[in-house]
Design a protein around this motif. Structure first.
Motif, short mmCIF file in Angstrom:
data_model
loop_
_atom_site.label_atom_id
_atom_site.label_comp_id
_atom_site.label_asym_id
_atom_site.label_seq_id
_atom_site.Cartn_x
_atom_site.Cartn_y
_atom_site.Cartn_z
N GLU A 14 -0.58 -21.79 105.25
CA GLU A 14 -0.39 -21.40 103.85
C GLU A 14 -1.72 -21.36 103.09
O GLU A 14 -1.97 -20.44 102.31
CB GLU A 14 0.58 -22.37 103.17
CG GLU A 14 2.01 -22.22 103.67
CD GLU A 14 2.97 -23.22 103.05
OE1 GLU A 14 4.20 -23.04 103.21
OE2 GLU A 14 2.50 -24.18 102.40
N PHE A 15 -2.57 -22.35 103.36
CA PHE A 15 -3.87 -22.40 102.70
C PHE A 15 -4.70 -21.17 103.06
O PHE A 15 -5.27 -20.50 102.18
CB PHE A 15 -4.60 -23.69 103.11
CG PHE A 15 -5.86 -23.96 102.33
CD1 PHE A 15 -5.84 -24.76 101.21
CD2 PHE A 15 -7.08 -23.43 102.74
CE1 PHE A 15 -7.01 -25.02 100.50
CE2 PHE A 15 -8.24 -23.67 102.04
CZ PHE A 15 -8.21 -24.48 100.91
N LEU A 16 -4.75 -20.86 104.35
CA LEU A 16 -5.56 -19.71 104.80
C LEU A 16 -4.95 -18.39 104.32
O LEU A 16 -5.68 -17.45 103.98
CB LEU A 16 -5.68 -19.72 106.32
CG LEU A 16 -6.44 -20.91 106.93
CD1 LEU A 16 -6.49 -20.78 108.45
CD2 LEU A 16 -7.85 -21.03 106.36
N HIS A 17 -3.63 -18.33 104.29
CA HIS A 17 -2.96 -17.13 103.78
C HIS A 17 -3.36 -16.86 102.34
O HIS A 17 -3.69 -15.72 101.96
CB HIS A 17 -1.44 -17.30 103.89
CG HIS A 17 -0.65 -16.22 103.24
ND1 HIS A 17 -0.40 -15.01 103.86
CD2 HIS A 17 -0.06 -16.16 102.00
CE1 HIS A 17 0.31 -14.24 103.03
NE2 HIS A 17 0.54 -14.92 101.91
N HIS A 18 -3.38 -17.91 101.51
CA HIS A 18 -3.75 -17.75 100.10
C HIS A 18 -5.23 -17.42 99.93
O HIS A 18 -5.63 -16.88 98.90
CB HIS A 18 -3.39 -19.00 99.32
CG HIS A 18 -1.91 -19.20 99.13
ND1 HIS A 18 -1.09 -18.23 98.59
CD2 HIS A 18 -1.10 -20.26 99.43
CE1 HIS A 18 0.16 -18.68 98.54
NE2 HIS A 18 0.17 -19.90 99.05
N LYS A 19 -6.03 -17.75 100.96
CA LYS A 19 -7.46 -17.43 100.93
C LYS A 19 -7.74 -16.01 101.42
O LYS A 19 -8.89 -15.58 101.46
CB LYS A 19 -8.24 -18.42 101.79
CG LYS A 19 -8.33 -19.82 101.19
CD LYS A 19 -9.24 -19.85 99.97
CE LYS A 19 -9.42 -21.26 99.43
NZ LYS A 19 -10.30 -21.31 98.24
N GLY A 20 -6.69 -15.28 101.80
CA GLY A 20 -6.86 -13.89 102.21
C GLY A 20 -6.94 -13.64 103.69
O GLY A 20 -7.18 -12.51 104.13
N PHE A 21 -6.72 -14.67 104.51
CA PHE A 21 -6.73 -14.49 105.96
C PHE A 21 -5.41 -13.86 106.41
O PHE A 21 -4.38 -14.01 105.75
CB PHE A 21 -6.90 -15.83 106.67
CG PHE A 21 -8.27 -16.45 106.51
CD1 PHE A 21 -9.21 -16.37 107.52
CD2 PHE A 21 -8.60 -17.14 105.35
CE1 PHE A 21 -10.46 -16.94 107.38
CE2 PHE A 21 -9.85 -17.72 105.20
CZ PHE A 21 -10.79 -17.62 106.22
N THR A 22 -5.46 -13.15 107.52
CA THR A 22 -4.24 -12.66 108.16
C THR A 22 -3.77 -13.74 109.13
O THR A 22 -4.41 -13.98 110.16
CB THR A 22 -4.49 -11.35 108.92
OG1 THR A 22 -4.97 -10.36 108.00
CG2 THR A 22 -3.21 -10.85 109.58
N VAL A 23 -2.69 -14.40 108.79
CA VAL A 23 -2.25 -15.58 109.53
C VAL A 23 -0.98 -15.29 110.34
O VAL A 23 -0.03 -14.71 109.83
CB VAL A 23 -1.99 -16.77 108.58
CG1 VAL A 23 -1.47 -17.98 109.34
CG2 VAL A 23 -3.26 -17.12 107.80
N TYR A 24 -1.01 -15.72 111.60
CA TYR A 24 0.19 -15.72 112.44
C TYR A 24 0.43 -17.16 112.89
O TYR A 24 -0.45 -17.80 113.47
CB TYR A 24 0.00 -14.85 113.68
CG TYR A 24 -0.18 -13.38 113.41
CD1 TYR A 24 0.91 -12.52 113.33
CD2 TYR A 24 -1.45 -12.84 113.23
CE1 TYR A 24 0.74 -11.16 113.08
CE2 TYR A 24 -1.64 -11.48 112.98
CZ TYR A 24 -0.54 -10.66 112.90
OH TYR A 24 -0.71 -9.31 112.65
N GLY A 25 1.62 -17.66 112.61
CA GLY A 25 2.00 -18.96 113.12
C GLY A 25 2.91 -18.79 114.32
O GLY A 25 3.30 -17.67 114.66
N THR A 26 3.23 -19.89 114.96
CA THR A 26 4.17 -19.82 116.08
C THR A 26 5.19 -20.95 115.98
O THR A 26 4.96 -21.97 115.33
CB THR A 26 3.45 -19.94 117.45
OG1 THR A 26 3.08 -21.31 117.69
CG2 THR A 26 2.24 -19.04 117.52
N SER A 27 6.30 -20.71 116.63
CA SER A 27 7.36 -21.71 116.71
C SER A 27 8.17 -21.41 117.96
O SER A 27 8.26 -20.26 118.39
CB SER A 27 8.26 -21.64 115.48
OG SER A 27 9.42 -22.45 115.65
N ARG A 28 8.75 -22.44 118.54
CA ARG A 28 9.63 -22.20 119.69
C ARG A 28 10.90 -21.48 119.26
O ARG A 28 11.50 -20.75 120.03
CB ARG A 28 9.97 -23.53 120.37
CG ARG A 28 8.85 -24.10 121.22
CD ARG A 28 9.24 -25.41 121.87
NE ARG A 28 9.42 -26.47 120.88
CZ ARG A 28 9.81 -27.71 121.18
NH1 ARG A 28 10.09 -28.03 122.42
NH2 ARG A 28 9.95 -28.61 120.22
#
Length: 267
Positions: free
Chosen positions: A20-34
């Motif tokens: 969330e922090f990086l997303h708000h900083k303008g990064f393109t973020v991909y998370g993962t989950s099982r």
């Protein structure tokens, strides 16, 4: 173009806070989950990935490359806790823990390194633990799995530096997350030789997590590392006492340090 970031275990706790922090900083973020289909409140995409399954890792990485064309930062955050007297922890649970905390990050790194070599750039951040710097009573397996990841990172860092790839460790102390709920607890066995001491230690560990720092502190640290042209080998994020415990281990005789730990855990 914004940097593309992959965070394993991004659906809760530290991974979610960092994402969330990086997303708000303008990064393109991909998370993962099982099980990403069970998560409805993520502000960044969650891909299906199980670090114990190399095929799922390769599929997720391929999806990111196909959609974004690159992968700049990988944060190996997925991990699980485990507690108990070593004598009473089932061997299969020990193996399961290493599959997630140690072999999983290795498989993730193996999957992303070819892409980073082609780019001639990349950053891999392995989330370890301050517990990985010392053998802690009733956390032996967790300490060992995180300590092993620390050493693998040190070695791999030298192997890939000439390709323009940086690798670093970030060792958090106790943070207020849901890790206690998801970890494997060897049961408190009535009549066990460890019943009294393990019970007290388990209660203490849960209190440490409940009263731990906020995950946003880790998010700030990770962001600073990403912005650093030449990251250090090791970073520690936690209370002053937790970080100082590593210094004490370096300078004190082994038996004295052991006595300090045993007194702390009331053993």
């Amino acid at each position: 173009m914004s940097k593309v970031v992959l965070i394993t275990g991004g659906s809760s706790g530290i991974g979610k806070a960092v994402g969330e922090f990086l997303h708000h900083k303008g990064f393109t973020v991909y998370g993962t989950s099982r099980n990403p289909e069970r998560i409805s409140n993520s502000i960044f995409p969650l891909l299906k990935l199980d670090v114990r399954n190399p095929e799922s890792i390769q599929t997720a990485v391929a999806q990111i490359i196909d959609k974004s064309g690159k992968l700049d930062v990988v944060i190996n955050n997925a991990g699980v806790g485990i507690t108990g007297p070593l004598e009473e922890i089932p061997t299969q649970e020990i193996k399961n823990n290493f599959e997630t905390n140690f072999f999983g990050p290795i498989e993730v790194m193996k999957s992303v390194l070819p892409h980073m070599r082609l780019q001639k750039s990349g950053l891999i951040i392995n989330i370890t633990s301050i517990a990985g710097y010392m053998g802690l009573p009733y956390r032996s397996v967790y300490s060992a799995s995180k300590g092993a990841l620390e050493l693998i990172t040190e070695a791999l860092r030298m192997e890939v530096k000439s390709f323009g790839i940086h690798i670093t460790n970030v060792a958090p102390g106790d943070f207020a997350t849901n890790i206690a709920a998801g970890r494997f607890h060897a049961p408190l066995l009535e009549g066990s030789a460890y019943e009294a001491t393990y019970g007290k230690t388990l209660q203490m560990m849960d209190e440490h997590v409940t009263g731990g720092s906020k995950p946003e502190e880790m998010a700030n640290a990770i962001y600073s590392i990403i912005q650093t042209p030449a990251p250090r080998i090791h970073y520690k994020v936690g209370s002053l006492l937790q970080k100082f415990s590593i210094v004490l281990k370096r300078i004190l005789p082994d038996t004295l340090y052991e006595r300090i730990l045993m007194k702390h855990y009331k053993l």
